[in-house]
Design a protein around this motif. Structure first.
Motif, mmCIF file in Angstrom:
data_model
loop_
_atom_site.group_PDB
_atom_site.id
_atom_site.type_symbol
_atom_site.label_atom_id
_atom_site.label_comp_id
_atom_site.label_asym_id
_atom_site.label_seq_id
_atom_site.Cartn_x
_atom_site.Cartn_y
_atom_site.Cartn_z
ATOM 1 N N VAL A 309 0.851 -1.184 0.000
ATOM 2 C CA VAL A 309 0.000 0.000 0.000
ATOM 3 C C VAL A 309 0.887 1.235 0.000
ATOM 4 N N ILE A 310 0.659 2.124 -0.947
ATOM 5 C CA ILE A 310 1.475 3.334 -1.091
ATOM 6 C C ILE A 310 0.625 4.553 -0.752
ATOM 7 N N GLU A 311 1.136 5.392 0.116
ATOM 8 C CA GLU A 311 0.470 6.644 0.485
ATOM 9 C C GLU A 311 1.314 7.805 -0.031
ATOM 10 N N GLN A 312 0.685 8.707 -0.766
ATOM 11 C CA GLN A 312 1.426 9.817 -1.371
ATOM 12 C C GLN A 312 0.589 11.089 -1.304
ATOM 13 N N GLN A 313 1.153 12.145 -0.743
ATOM 14 C CA GLN A 313 0.445 13.415 -0.756
ATOM 15 C C GLN A 313 0.285 13.859 -2.195
ATOM 16 N N GLY A 314 -0.937 14.188 -2.569
ATOM 17 C CA GLY A 314 -1.226 14.453 -3.973
ATOM 18 C C GLY A 314 -1.604 15.880 -4.274
ATOM 19 N N LEU A 315 -2.292 16.036 -5.386
ATOM 20 C CA LEU A 315 -2.634 17.347 -5.917
ATOM 21 C C LEU A 315 -4.140 17.557 -5.990
ATOM 22 N N SER A 316 -4.890 16.774 -5.236
ATOM 23 C CA SER A 316 -6.344 16.850 -5.359
ATOM 24 C C SER A 316 -6.996 17.340 -4.072
ATOM 25 N N TYR A 317 -8.170 17.894 -4.248
ATOM 26 C CA TYR A 317 -8.956 18.349 -3.105
ATOM 27 C C TYR A 317 -10.435 18.180 -3.434
ATOM 28 N N SER A 318 -11.238 18.113 -2.389
ATOM 29 C CA SER A 318 -12.680 17.971 -2.553
ATOM 30 C C SER A 318 -13.381 19.221 -2.032
ATOM 31 N N TYR A 319 -14.541 19.479 -2.583
ATOM 32 C CA TYR A 319 -15.253 20.718 -2.254
ATOM 33 C C TYR A 319 -16.743 20.531 -2.524
ATOM 34 N N ILE A 320 -17.528 21.487 -2.079
ATOM 35 C CA ILE A 320 -18.943 21.546 -2.437
ATOM 36 C C ILE A 320 -19.124 22.743 -3.351
ATOM 37 N N GLY A 321 -19.554 22.477 -4.571
ATOM 38 C CA GLY A 321 -19.804 23.546 -5.525
ATOM 39 C C GLY A 321 -21.132 24.219 -5.245
ATOM 40 N N ILE A 322 -21.223 25.460 -5.658
ATOM 41 C CA ILE A 322 -22.421 26.270 -5.421
ATOM 42 C C ILE A 322 -22.890 26.836 -6.758
ATOM 43 N N ASP A 323 -24.175 26.701 -7.046
ATOM 44 C CA ASP A 323 -24.721 27.153 -8.332
ATOM 45 C C ASP A 323 -25.019 28.648 -8.303
ATOM 46 N N PHE A 324 -24.199 29.405 -9.047
ATOM 47 C CA PHE A 324 -24.421 30.842 -9.170
ATOM 48 C C PHE A 324 -25.086 31.221 -10.495
ATOM 49 N N GLY A 325 -25.123 30.294 -11.457
ATOM 50 C CA GLY A 325 -25.698 30.675 -12.742
ATOM 51 C C GLY A 325 -25.419 29.664 -13.827
ATOM 52 N N HIS A 326 -25.013 30.159 -15.006
ATOM 53 C CA HIS A 326 -24.783 29.269 -16.142
ATOM 54 C C HIS A 326 -23.592 29.747 -16.949
ATOM 55 N N TYR A 327 -23.155 28.901 -17.861
ATOM 56 C CA TYR A 327 -22.038 29.258 -18.733
ATOM 57 C C TYR A 327 -22.578 29.677 -20.088
ATOM 58 N N ASP A 328 -22.230 30.897 -20.505
ATOM 59 C CA ASP A 328 -22.634 31.410 -21.817
ATOM 60 C C ASP A 328 -21.596 30.955 -22.838
ATOM 61 N N LYS A 329 -21.905 29.899 -23.584
ATOM 62 C CA LYS A 329 -20.950 29.331 -24.525
ATOM 63 C C LYS A 329 -20.604 30.300 -25.646
ATOM 64 N N GLU A 330 -21.559 31.110 -26.036
ATOM 65 C CA GLU A 330 -21.311 32.062 -27.128
ATOM 66 C C GLU A 330 -20.301 33.130 -26.711
ATOM 67 N N LYS A 331 -20.433 33.621 -25.482
ATOM 68 C CA LYS A 331 -19.536 34.656 -24.987
ATOM 69 C C LYS A 331 -18.325 34.068 -24.262
ATOM 70 N N GLY A 332 -18.394 32.780 -23.947
ATOM 71 C CA GLY A 332 -17.271 32.124 -23.291
ATOM 72 C C GLY A 332 -17.028 32.603 -21.881
ATOM 73 N N THR A 333 -18.098 32.747 -21.104
ATOM 74 C CA THR A 333 -17.932 33.221 -19.730
ATOM 75 C C THR A 333 -19.077 32.739 -18.857
#
Length: 586
Positions: A309-333
């Motif tokens: 078994v190998i234990e290695q400090q990595g580059l990942s983290y967990s979080y809870i995302g929050i919905d603020f809106g949507h992504y406008d694909k046409e404007k790219g934002t």
């Protein structure tokens, strides 16, 4: 989900094949899950072969079974993948022009480079004689073609951020130009790339994976991601070539004898999708040779005589995302048009309400550390904890903040109403997986309900992993709060996950000061490392105050490896390094 993503995010192969979306081979489970061991081991302490090597040295032959516990999405082309499982498959199949060293710095792989004095022009020299799995030679045209695909108006994948800084990309992406001004094929082995402006991470962020131009000939950019040549007949530049796919069950690779670093030692690799509940038994009886594991598996596997078994400090983290809106694909934002979570005190109250350490202890067996920043602690740009609000669990503080913000229980049912006295209900989403995921989701929900927030599990059940990712990609309004996990890239720049224009900023948080600081940390001034670090510290303090997402924990990467496998090298990025050097004793 540099996430990677976060696979990122500077998406340099081994790392970005992480990032991606919600990774699932760390302590958390989906680029998530861990606790107390607070490892001192960092990227500077990468681990070589963990098992005692036989005196007779490496030998050829044998097949290794590598397991994953989630079915891949099936994009066997780096430019289109979005899941960590696909990233693992790609680690056997192909590789890029650059690689990431143990110190997380970018180094030559298939190409070397020269940089102009003004830091805008890079001239790349591609190694001659490197062959695709169909025998075609790798050329500069293949890399230029990949950059054109990612910048094309019909491109639907998540990697546009990795070409957006090239000169002329805006005109090409909008359809006003038929080529990218800043991409010039000098000769078959030389590619010159000019960037719009000076940024310290232009190279780190540049897409380094060529695409087989001849092989994809005749397939439109729009049709490419779902074509057979990407899905079932993919070719690459890696140590192993695709042999067979059983959808949802396994992917089989065989040795590529013309691999540019020499014939691999193994005859092949089988990547098998297994039931998470069977991990321990399958590892112990030798049905599986290696895989990323979850905290719940560690105790049983550590007692197995044939497993390391190998234990290695990595580059990942967990979080809870929050919905603020949507992504406008046409404007790219991102567009913050959902008012529900705009009040900062509401977001702060939610984080105070979550007993993160207890969740880590209960569901990650201690293999994680509470996080208050989205920049993992292995990076030199991480803000000192003393400069961040730790948001230690405090349900009374959470209730106070809710009341101050106008969220009060006006009808005596135990749950607060909104500021207008109307019912205030919140959906929380989590993807399906091992039994611990259900417990973890319910634990978070209960913490929030305990302070008066009427939080319910979206749809009443955990959501299948790929469906869940589709919901995030498409801004499904049911995902009001959502569990997520990111593996970052080798560059500490978090723009790819938290910039206003990033597609992987799934909460669609838009903040001018955040964007300003992120841009400053990449500017010419940032060639001064102290300036860059201080700028990122200021950004983390802003994030820590505004809480566009609720950081939960940093994960420890956990792997189980059968002791018959030799030649393994593990670092903060991955277990799947130099797979052509893997060999077996029997």
């Amino acid at each position: 989900m540099k996430k990677h993503l976060l696979i990122v995010l500077s998406i340099v192969f081994a790392l970005s094949f992480v990032l991606a979306a919600c990774s699932d081979n760390s302590s958390d489970g989906a680029a998530e899950d861990q606790d107390q061991p607070s490892p001192e081991q960092t990227n500077d302490q990468a681990q070589d072969q963990p098992n005692d090597q036989p005196a007779d040295g490496p030998k050829e032959g044998g097949v290794v079974t590598y397991a994953v516990d989630t079915a891949p999405e099936g994009f066997l082309e780096p430019g289109f993948y979005g899941s960590a499982v696909d990233a693992e498959l790609l680690s056997f199949l192909t590789e890029g022009m650059f690689k990431t060293e143990d110190d997380l710095k970018t180094a030559p792989n298939l190409a070397t480079w020269e940089e102009s004095e003004d830091h805008k022009v890079y001239t790349f020299h591609i190694k001659e004689g490197v062959k695709w799995h169909n025998g075609d030679e790798l050329t500069a045209e293949d890399w230029a073609y990949a950059l054109e695909v990612l910048g094309h108006p019909d491109y639907s994948g998540p990697r546009y951020d990795n070409v957006k800084d090239i000169l002329g990309i805006d005109e090409y992406h909008s359809g006003k130009a038929d080529h990218i001004e800043g991409v010039k094929v000098v000769d078959p082995y030389t590619l010159q790339i000019t960037f719009k402006e000076v940024k310290i991470n232009n190279l780190d962020n540049l897409w380094s994976f060529p695409m087989p131009k001849k092989y994809y000939e005749g397939i439109s950019v729009k049709d490419l991601p779902n074509s057979d040549k990407v899905r079932t007949k993919a070719i690459g530049l890696g140590a192993f070539k695709l042999k067979n796919i059983v959808p949802g069950e396994s992917v089989e690779f065989e040795r590529y004898d013309d691999y540019w670093q020499g014939k691999p030692l193994l005859d092949g690799v089988i990547v098998k999708v297994i039931d998470p509940s069977l991990i321990s038994g399958m590892m112990q009886n030798g049905e599986v040779d290696a895989m990323g594991i979850r905290p719940a598996d560690v105790e049983g596997l550590k007692s197995a005589s044939n497993v390391q078994v190998i234990e290695q400090q990595g580059l990942s983290y967990s979080y809870i995302g929050i919905d603020f809106g949507h992504y406008d694909k046409e404007k790219g934002t991102g567009v913050m048009d959902n008012p529900k979570f705009q009040d900062k005190k509401l977001r702060q109250a939610m984080l105070y309400a979550i007993d993160r350490q207890s969740l880590i202890n209960a569901y990650l067996q201690g293999f994680a550390n509470v996080a208050n920043s989205p920049i993992p602690s292995v990076f030199w740009t991480r803000a000192p904890e003393s400069e961040l609000n730790p948001y230690e669990y405090n349900s009374e503080k959470a209730k106070e903040l809710l009341a101050e913000a106008g969220y009060k229980d006006t009808d005596g049912d135990g749950f607060v109403e909104d500021k207008d006295g109307k019912p205030f209900k919140i959906n929380f989403g989590h993807y399906a997986g091992p039994a611990a995921f259900e417990g973890r989701a319910q634990g978070i929900i209960q913490n929030l309900r305990d302070v008066g927030l009427d939080v319910q599990l979206m749809t009443g059940a955990l959501v299948e992993f790929n469906t869940y990712n589709d919901m995030k990609d498409n801004d499904d309004p049911q995902l009001e709060l959502f569990f997520g996990a990111w593996g970052t890239g080798s560059d500490p720049d978090p723009t790819g996950l938290w910039g206003s224009k990033s597609q992987w900023n799934y909460g669609r948080w838009v903040n001018e000061e955040s964007d300003r600081l992120l841009a400053e940390a990449l500017s010419e001034k940032a060639f001064d490392e102290n300036y860059r670090r201080e700028t990122y510290i200021q950004w983390q303090k802003l994030f820590n105050e505004e809480l566009p997402a609720l950081p939960l924990w940093e994960n420890m990467d956990l792997y189980a490896v059968n002791k018959r496998i030799q030649g393994i090298h593990v670092n903060s990025a991955s277990l799947l390094n130099d797979v052509h050097k893997w060999w077996v004793t029997e």
